[in-house]
Structure formats: C-alpha cells, structure tokens
Design a protein around this motif. Sequence first.
Motif, PDB file in Angstrom:
ATOM      1  N   CYS A 159       0.866  -1.169   0.000  1.00 39.20           N
ATOM      2  CA  CYS A 159       0.000   0.000   0.000  1.00 39.20           C
ATOM      3  C   CYS A 159       0.905   1.223   0.000  1.00 39.20           C
ATOM      4  N   ALA A 160       0.308   2.394   0.130  1.00 44.64           N
ATOM      5  CA  ALA A 160       1.110   3.616   0.115  1.00 44.64           C
ATOM      6  C   ALA A 160       0.366   4.728   0.833  1.00 44.64           C
ATOM      7  N   LEU A 161       1.130   5.653   1.387  1.00 44.45           N
ATOM      8  CA  LEU A 161       0.579   6.884   1.949  1.00 44.45           C
ATOM      9  C   LEU A 161       0.616   7.957   0.876  1.00 44.45           C
ATOM     10  N   ARG A 162      -0.545   8.328   0.375  1.00 41.41           N
ATOM     11  CA  ARG A 162      -0.604   9.417  -0.588  1.00 41.41           C
ATOM     12  C   ARG A 162      -2.040   9.905  -0.697  1.00 41.41           C
ATOM     13  N   ALA A 163      -2.212  11.172  -1.060  1.00 43.08           N
ATOM     14  CA  ALA A 163      -3.540  11.763  -1.167  1.00 43.08           C
ATOM     15  C   ALA A 163      -3.624  12.585  -2.442  1.00 43.08           C
ATOM     16  N   ILE A 164      -4.711  12.391  -3.205  1.00 42.41           N
ATOM     17  CA  ILE A 164      -5.029  13.198  -4.378  1.00 42.41           C
ATOM     18  C   ILE A 164      -6.275  14.006  -4.048  1.00 42.41           C
ATOM     19  N   SER A 165      -6.242  15.297  -4.316  1.00 36.53           N
ATOM     20  CA  SER A 165      -7.406  16.121  -4.019  1.00 36.53           C
ATOM     21  C   SER A 165      -7.465  17.302  -4.985  1.00 36.53           C
ATOM     22  N   ILE A 166      -8.591  18.011  -4.946  1.00 33.73           N
ATOM     23  CA  ILE A 166      -8.805  19.205  -5.746  1.00 33.73           C
ATOM     24  C   ILE A 166      -8.985  20.375  -4.784  1.00 33.73           C
ATOM     25  N   GLN A 167      -8.279  21.459  -5.045  1.00 35.33           N
ATOM     26  CA  GLN A 167      -8.428  22.679  -4.246  1.00 35.33           C
ATOM     27  C   GLN A 167      -8.510  23.853  -5.212  1.00 35.33           C
ATOM     28  N   GLY A 168      -9.727  24.393  -5.354  1.00 36.32           N
ATOM     29  CA  GLY A 168      -9.916  25.470  -6.316  1.00 36.32           C
ATOM     30  C   GLY A 168      -9.597  24.994  -7.716  1.00 36.32           C
ATOM     31  N   ASP A 169      -8.684  25.691  -8.390  1.00 33.04           N
ATOM     32  CA  ASP A 169      -8.339  25.335  -9.773  1.00 33.04           C
ATOM     33  C   ASP A 169      -7.039  24.540  -9.863  1.00 33.04           C
ATOM     34  N   ARG A 170      -6.622  23.917  -8.773  1.00 37.02           N
ATOM     35  CA  ARG A 170      -5.391  23.132  -8.760  1.00 37.02           C
ATOM     36  C   ARG A 170      -5.669  21.688  -8.367  1.00 37.02           C
ATOM     37  N   VAL A 171      -4.831  20.799  -8.893  1.00 39.48           N
ATOM     38  CA  VAL A 171      -4.801  19.404  -8.442  1.00 39.48           C
ATOM     39  C   VAL A 171      -3.695  19.281  -7.402  1.00 39.48           C
ATOM     40  N   LEU A 172      -4.021  18.655  -6.266  1.00 40.58           N
ATOM     41  CA  LEU A 172      -3.061  18.523  -5.174  1.00 40.58           C
ATOM     42  C   LEU A 172      -2.623  17.072  -5.018  1.00 40.58           C
TER      43      LEU A 172
END
Length: 576
Positions: free
Chosen positions: A237-250
């Motif tokens: 497995c892995a520790l990682r997070a994908i998210s959206i904040q306003g007009d950016r990909v995080l």
Amino acid sequence: EILVPFAPETSASGVRDTGFYKSVWYRRTIRLARRPGLRLLLHFAAVDYETTVWFNGDIVATHEGGYTPFFADVTDSLAPQDEQTIIVEARDDPHDLAKPRGKQDWQLEPHSIWYPRTSGIWQTAWLEWVPETRLTRLNWTSSLERWEIGLEATIEGPRSDELVLDVRLQSGATVLAADRYAVIRGEVHRRIALSDPGIDDYRNELLWAPSTPTLIQAHLQLIDAAGHAIDSVASYCALRAISIQGDRVLLNGRPYPLRMVLDQGYWPETGMTAPSSRALRLDVELAKAMGFNGVRKHQKIEDPRYLYWADTLGLLIWEEMPSAYRFTRRSVNRLTREWIAAVKRDFSHPCIMAWVPFNESWGVPDLPDSPAQRHYVQALYHLTKTLDPTRPVIGNDGWESVATDVIGIHDYDHDPERIGERYGTEERLPRLFKRERPGGRLLMLGPQGQSDQPLMLTEFGGIAFSPNERHAWGYSKVESAEILAERYGRLLSAVRSLGLLAGFCYTQFADTYQEANGLLYADRRPKFPLEQIVLATRGPEVREQPVEWEWRERLMEAQRLQYLVPSEDYKTHEHR
C-alpha cells in the motif's frame, strides 16, 4: 493451435486472422491431480467479450465484459483420472456497438482512430491452488490527516469466523505496524494508525509520489484457533492523497502540475496484449524518461502488471473506461457493470489518481439535447465517487462536461500562439466557456463550476511523423524528425507557460497502427533523442531525478530489442 494469451487477430498468436467472427473456441487438456484440503481456482484476467467456461464438461463460469477478470472454483469438477479438459467459448460480435469496445474497429480494416479487433483470451489465464479458508480480497486506503492506513479484507471458507488476521506493515527495514484483528462475518475492517514522524522531512520519506514512489510492504496471515497460519498473502500500500483545491490538483496536500501523455496500450505484433511482462515495465520507464509524471490510459483497462510498475517506479495513471458507441438500455447496463468491476479491481493502486467513465461523449452522442444521456453521465460520476471518494472523477473528458472534478479539454490546434491566446489569461475564461468550441463542442453543459475548477488540456498535439508510411494518420503532419522536435518543443513551451492550466496530456506516447502521432515509433524507438523530449516536456526549470542520457539511451535500446519481441514468458509459465 494458438499461443494464449495473444488474441487470434495478432501475429504472435500463430493465427493472425482479422476477419469477422462472432465467437472463438479454445480447448486444452492438462494433467492435474487433486490435492487434499485445497481448492483449485481457474482464473482469466481478461477475455473479450461474453465467456462460457467448461471444466471436464461442467459449466463452471460465465462472464460478460472484455476488460475485467473472473475465476471459477473447479475443484468439484476434477476428473479422478488426473486428465482435465478445459473448454472456453468467447462470443464477441464484431458489429455490436452497444458493448464497451474501446478502440476496436467495427469495420473490416482499421480506419481513422480505430484499431484491429481483439477477440477471446487476451490476458493471462492460470490455475491456482488455495486453502479452503482463505483471503480473497484486500482494499487499501490512506489518510494523511490521521496518518493511517485503511484495510478492508474479505475471507471465505468454512472456518472464517474462528480466525484472526495478522497484519505487518513495513517500509524498508522499519516496521510501521504489527497487529492481529478478529475476523467477523468473514471480514476485517481496520484503520491502522502509524506513528507520526512529525517534521516534514521525515513525513515526506514515507509519502508516495512519482519522484519518490515509497511503497509500504504488507504481509498478512490468517491464523486459526490453534495458532497455525492457514493462508498468507503479500501485498503493498502507500501513503498518498489526491485532491482538488480550487483550480489546482493537489498531491499530498501540495499543488502538483500534471505532465501526462496519452497511451493507447497496443504493441505491433501482439495488439492489446503486452509481448512480455518486461515490456510493461519498459513503457512505464519510457514515459518517465520522456519527462512525464503521468499517463492517461486511453480507452483501455490496462493489465494490472502495468499498474504494478507504475506503483513501483512512480507514474500517475488516469484510468478510462472503454466506450460503447450506442446509447441503449443494454449498453447502459453493460458499461455500468464493467466499470464497477474495473474500479473494484484497481481501487488499491496508489498510481491511479483519477477515474474517467466517458470520453468525448462516445456512447452518449446527444448530451446537449438528451436529459437521459446527461443523467447517465451524472449517475456514473456520482456512482464512481461513491465507490471511491478518495480520487477525482472526470465524468466526460474532452467537452460537454455535466459532472466532473477536472475540466478536460481536447484541442488539436497546432499553432502555439493560438493555444496561448485561447488559454492564456483569466479574462479569456468567459469566452472560452461560452464562445470557444475546441472540437466543435461546448466545454460545459449547464451552470457547473467553470473558472473555480482545474482546467487541463487532456488531448492536444497529435503531430504525426512516419517516414515509411504514406497514409499515416495524425491531427497534423511533419516531414522529418527534426521538424517534429522543433514543433513539439514550441508547443510544449507554450502549454507549460499557461498559468490557467493545472496540467496537460499530450497525444501521444507511441504510434498505434495507422495513427502515427506518437513521440515513439510503435516499436518504442524515440523519434528524436530522449534528452530533447524530456527537456521540452519538463522545461529547463524543472529539477527532478537526474538521468544519465548516454546510459539511458543504451538501456532503452537494449530493452526495446529484448522486450518487444513476443517472448518465451508465456511458454515457460512466467505468467502462471
């Protein structure tokens, strides 16, 4: 005779028949004896399209869907004399446009952007002995806010409620967690808290990203009441997070510009099937060597071994559902069922950062005028978010978005100045959404988001160069590799400078049959030097892992020659 798992349309199969057939049949006899206390599973990674499997005359499995796996427990059908016969029928109507078929052509000869058909078994098939009570499924999630790993485990068998599950998580030589959990109603659901290392320098060492693809190794054992291990599984497995904040990909809480390339996932002699497992690794290595940090797998649910190498080497993946081309009740049922199976299969891969159920309104051609088709796209968007709330979903990539987390735009204008003008400033946004029509379509339908969502050029470029093919297809053409290098460099320089964009996806990774707009030839030779490609892709200001170019070029050439010839892997049971 046919060499499985190559489709009969390919030369590697030994058949090479590209005619129209509604079904193909396989028969194989093997010698296999029963093993007391164990069950025998017959697995198929992918068979196109509707499959019936007989084992010694018993129907043991039926399955619909050309891109997702299935299996059968054949233990009770084993013959006492140790000679076992497997028969498979795969029904695959070449003219059926109401099934998810991706880029498989419905005409006899490939045309435009569609390619030869793939019938029957096209991924690995294998037999597996397993304990009667066993681990059958794992789901992994992670939370950076709580600094924990989520585990969902499913156990099947007659003794599942008498067991405990031993879980050990490790990064390198460091043990992160080791514990045991009771199995309740055949399941284990746990959030495994890790010790927060505190300062970012130490936290970042554990986070997965393309530049630092840290995987957490997992070892799981089922322990019975007497303390004996009755099944064990290795995973990661892995520790990682994908998210959206306003007009950016995080990524992991920080804005992450996406540099992606569109990849069709075909090879010259083997079609949709990789010629060897090493070839899958080579494609991941080449994408990274060209400066990309992600790949949009286009109109194909890829072999999970490709995703393994993307996890291991560090490459973000957009997973896209192969399209059907008619909107009917049957096509809705088929695509929805297979999309659920695809998300279920690949949910735990850290490399996957986005799900794409539709592309360019294929299968929903009347979106602007059909409420039913708009509801269909919206429903699959929300269904996908329900199945996996941890990743962005792009409801319909390219145009006519009705539900999406990222506004994907397909624009094959070859003029860098016009691209820069169209997407250069925030002042252009009202015109972009109301008046501009890349591809001849509105970008958005209805009052959704617009300027407060990430914008990406998810298809652009498509510059074709093929010195030996007079009729090669592309969105624009050049006459030499030198001109291709110059055009690619100017176009990428313009796109990278566009502050409005959260990222881009260039078309495309490699030539695919008549479509010659790859940065690589179909056999994975670069059309111009890798050093020039990566400089144009990343830009001189981007500093990532260094590459020794002379060594890298030699390595790629050696790998290409070794890995892209249909190998002996399939005959020597590398694929089980």
